[in-house]
Write a protein that holds these residues in place. Structure first.
Motif, PDB file in Angstrom:
ATOM      1  N   VAL A  36       0.869  -1.180   0.000  1.00  0.00           N
ATOM      2  CA  VAL A  36       0.000   0.000   0.000  1.00  0.00           C
ATOM      3  C   VAL A  36       0.903   1.226   0.000  1.00  0.00           C
TER       4      VAL A  36
ATOM      5  N   LYS B 266       1.000   5.291   0.068  1.00  0.00           N
ATOM      6  CA  LYS B 266       0.233   6.521   0.258  1.00  0.00           C
ATOM      7  C   LYS B 266       1.066   7.715  -0.184  1.00  0.00           C
TER       8      LYS B 266
ATOM      9  N   ASP C 210      -2.976   8.933   5.998  1.00  0.00           N
ATOM     10  CA  ASP C 210      -2.075   7.926   6.569  1.00  0.00           C
ATOM     11  C   ASP C 210      -2.903   6.804   7.200  1.00  0.00           C
TER      12      ASP C 210
ATOM     13  N   ALA D  62      -4.356   4.538   4.606  1.00  0.00           N
ATOM     14  CA  ALA D  62      -3.373   3.581   4.099  1.00  0.00           C
ATOM     15  C   ALA D  62      -3.193   2.429   5.084  1.00  0.00           C
ATOM     16  N   ALA D  63      -3.158   2.764   6.375  1.00  0.00           N
ATOM     17  CA  ALA D  63      -2.980   1.719   7.383  1.00  0.00           C
ATOM     18  C   ALA D  63      -4.209   0.805   7.441  1.00  0.00           C
TER      19      ALA D  63
ATOM     20  N   GLY E 113      -4.061  -1.354   4.347  1.00  0.00           N
ATOM     21  CA  GLY E 113      -2.943  -2.296   4.502  1.00  0.00           C
ATOM     22  C   GLY E 113      -3.297  -3.422   5.455  1.00  0.00           C
TER      23      GLY E 113
ATOM     24  N   VAL F 271       3.469  -0.919   4.212  1.00  0.00           N
ATOM     25  CA  VAL F 271       2.751   0.318   3.919  1.00  0.00           C
ATOM     26  C   VAL F 271       3.831   1.373   3.706  1.00  0.00           C
TER      27      VAL F 271
ATOM     28  N   ALA G 176      -1.842  -0.859  11.246  1.00  0.00           N
ATOM     29  CA  ALA G 176      -0.579  -1.480  10.809  1.00  0.00           C
ATOM     30  C   ALA G 176       0.162  -2.041  12.013  1.00  0.00           C
TER      31      ALA G 176
ATOM     32  N   VAL H 106       6.003  -0.048   8.316  1.00  0.00           N
ATOM     33  CA  VAL H 106       5.615   1.189   7.641  1.00  0.00           C
ATOM     34  C   VAL H 106       6.900   1.935   7.274  1.00  0.00           C
TER      35      VAL H 106
END
Ligand code: ASP
Ligand code: MG
Length: 486
Positions: A18, A20, A224, A227-228, A231, A239, A289, A296
């Motif tokens: 993923v 971002k 953010d 995205a987490a 993910g 991520v 995440a 990350v």
């Protein structure tokens, strides 16, 4: 919560990445071209791209909404017009032919909806959080459509996914929280078939909707978090947060030009850094995440070849001191009571600080006195007045809190014994009262903070041996700034 047990396909081996991209990483043609190159370099994995609105757009939308709600429709429409022109210019430079015509139609349609929202805000003369969520979400709708088409134009098979159809939240407008089971299910149902068919899924960050389809947002900076969330739902192998700095740094490069990127840190350390004033990714937004133990990476889209910072469950061995943070504009508060500090006094003090929404940073206690640090000093006169008769409140402004952050740092006696002599002449008070053993903090005069940080940095992050490219790298770091903006 994630129900990984029931998953069939999405286990780690499938290698979902993923990525971002923050506002500055999509802000103009050059940025979007860099994004395309970065995505291209990841195509051996299944790729999900999460994008923020173009830099500054969310603020402009908010400004337009406030203007409309105050009756200044003309200025609201002008602001939105600027946003439209900017997107159209990008579309012109990035996408051609029939794809361009289709994108153009889509953007026009969206902008008409946005304009009618502004008209209705002018009519109702108010911008409540529900309307605000609808309004601010346009930024990510525009940017994600644009980026999807730009990827396709570059020959990457990409599909646009409306994040509002897969991230399901409660109705706490302005700062909604995911309904996890529904979200995980929807994210998998929507994205898995696309990814399996070899397409790159592109979605806007920040935006979501309730189970009834009412638009919500995850709070400012929420991409953010998006995205987490994605993910974690897909059990991604990583991520990546693409931003405009080289990673999380050993200290604020504005205070100390020797600051450098931290290669690897733990989620706990990132939390600690964020708490003590470093502008790093807040682990609260990365919680999914963290929960699923997905590493990350913070990476610079302007220098994609850099290694960035890896944040993972466990940091590598290495330096005991990971970073030095500095928080300015701190006030040191002393609370004295003749009858001594007992639980009743503690209760009273907390209640009053709470009533004034004044967050307390660090605290020490001795029999007749409490020492607190606060970062918003405006409330202190009111607090002192409310505590009159109970305790005497005094405070000193213009202090700074400088912290050494690292794993088990408190249990390494040599850290303090090295630090203290280096700052002995600087009127520094050592504050070891924080509950965590990951920090040693110093209270200093605000005017000394630069010097203090530089001395400590020199002590704990001695410059590495001059390597052939260090000069070039350190210049880039200095320019980078600490904030993972956008
Ligand atoms: N565009 C949103 C904001 O500016 C979300 C984000 O960029 O993360 O807050
Ligand atoms: Mg951000």
């Amino acid at each position: 919560m994630n129900g990984r047990g029931q998953q069939s396909r999405f286990d780690r081996g499938d290698d979902v990445v993923v990525m971002k991209f923050g506002g500055t990483s999509v802000e103009d043609t050059a940025a979007i071209r860099r994004l395309i190159g970065i995505v291209q370099s990841r195509l051996s994995a299944q790729v999900v791209v999460v994008v923020s609105a173009l830099a500054r757009v969310t603020d402009q939308l908010l400004e337009a909404g406030n203007a409309a709600a105050k009756g200044h429709l003309g200025s609201a429409l002008a602001t939105v017009r600027d946003i439209y022109v900017r997107h159209e210019e990008l579309a012109d430079s990035l996408v051609d032919g029939s794809a361009h015509r289709a994108l153009d139609r889509e953007l026009r349609g969206e902008f008409r909806t946005l304009e009618s929202l502004l008209h209705s805000l002018e009519g109702s003369r108010q911008l409540d959080l529900r309307a605000q969520d609808q309004l601010l979400g346009f930024g990510e709708c525009f940017s994600s459509r644009l980026v999807k088409e730009a990827l396709c134009e570059a020959g990457i098979s990409a599909a646009h996914v409306d994040a509002r159809t897969c991230i399901v939240t409660d109705a706490r407008h302005g700062q909604a929280s995911p309904v996890w089971d529904a979200t995980n299910q929807q994210v998998r149902d929507t994205l898995a078939p696309l990814l399996e068919s070899g397409r790159v899924a592109v979605l806007g960050g920040f935006i979501a909707s309730t189970s009834d389809g009412v638009p919500t947002t995850l709070g400012r900076g929420g991409s953010d978090f998006s995205a987490a969330i994605v993910g974690a739902a897909l059990c991604a192998s990583r991520v990546e947060i693409w931003t405009d700095v080289d990673g999380i740094m050993t200290t604020d490069p504005k205070l100390c030009s020797d600051a450098r990127v931290i290669r690897k840190m733990s989620f706990d350390e990132a939390a600690e850094l964020a708490h003590f004033g470093a502008k790093v990714l807040h682990p609260a937004t990365l919680a999914p995440a963290v929960r699923e133990n997905i590493p990350v990476y913070v990476l610079n889209s302007k220098r994609p070849e850099g290694e960035g910072t890896e944040i993972a469950a466990r940091a590598g061995a290495g330096n005991v001191v990971h970073a030095i943070t500095a928080k300015r504009k701190v006030a040191a508060v002393e609370i004295e009571s003749e009858r001594g500090v007992d639980s009743e006094l503690l209760r009273a003090v907390y209640a009053v600080f709470d009533a004034h929404s004044c967050a307390v940073d660090v605290m020490a206690m001795s029999p007749g006195r409490m020492s607190l640090l606060v970062s918003s000093t405006g409330a202190l006169p009111g607090i002192a007045a409310d505590l009159e008769g109970v305790a005497k409140v005094r405070w000193e402004n213009h202090k700074a809190l400088v912290c050494l952050v690292g794993k088990n740092i408190r249990r390494q006696p040599d850290v303090a014994s090295r630090a203290l002599p280096a700052v002995a002449d600087m009127d520094v008070r050592v504050m070891c009262q924080g509950a965590s053993d990951r920090t040693i903090s110093f209270l200093a005069e605000e005017s000394n903070v630069e010097e203090l940080v530089q001395r400590l940095h020199a002590l704990f992050f001695a410059k590495p041996e001059t390597s052939p490219d260090w000069g070039e790298v350190s210049v880039a770091f200095c320019q980078a700034g600490l904030s993972p903006a956008g």
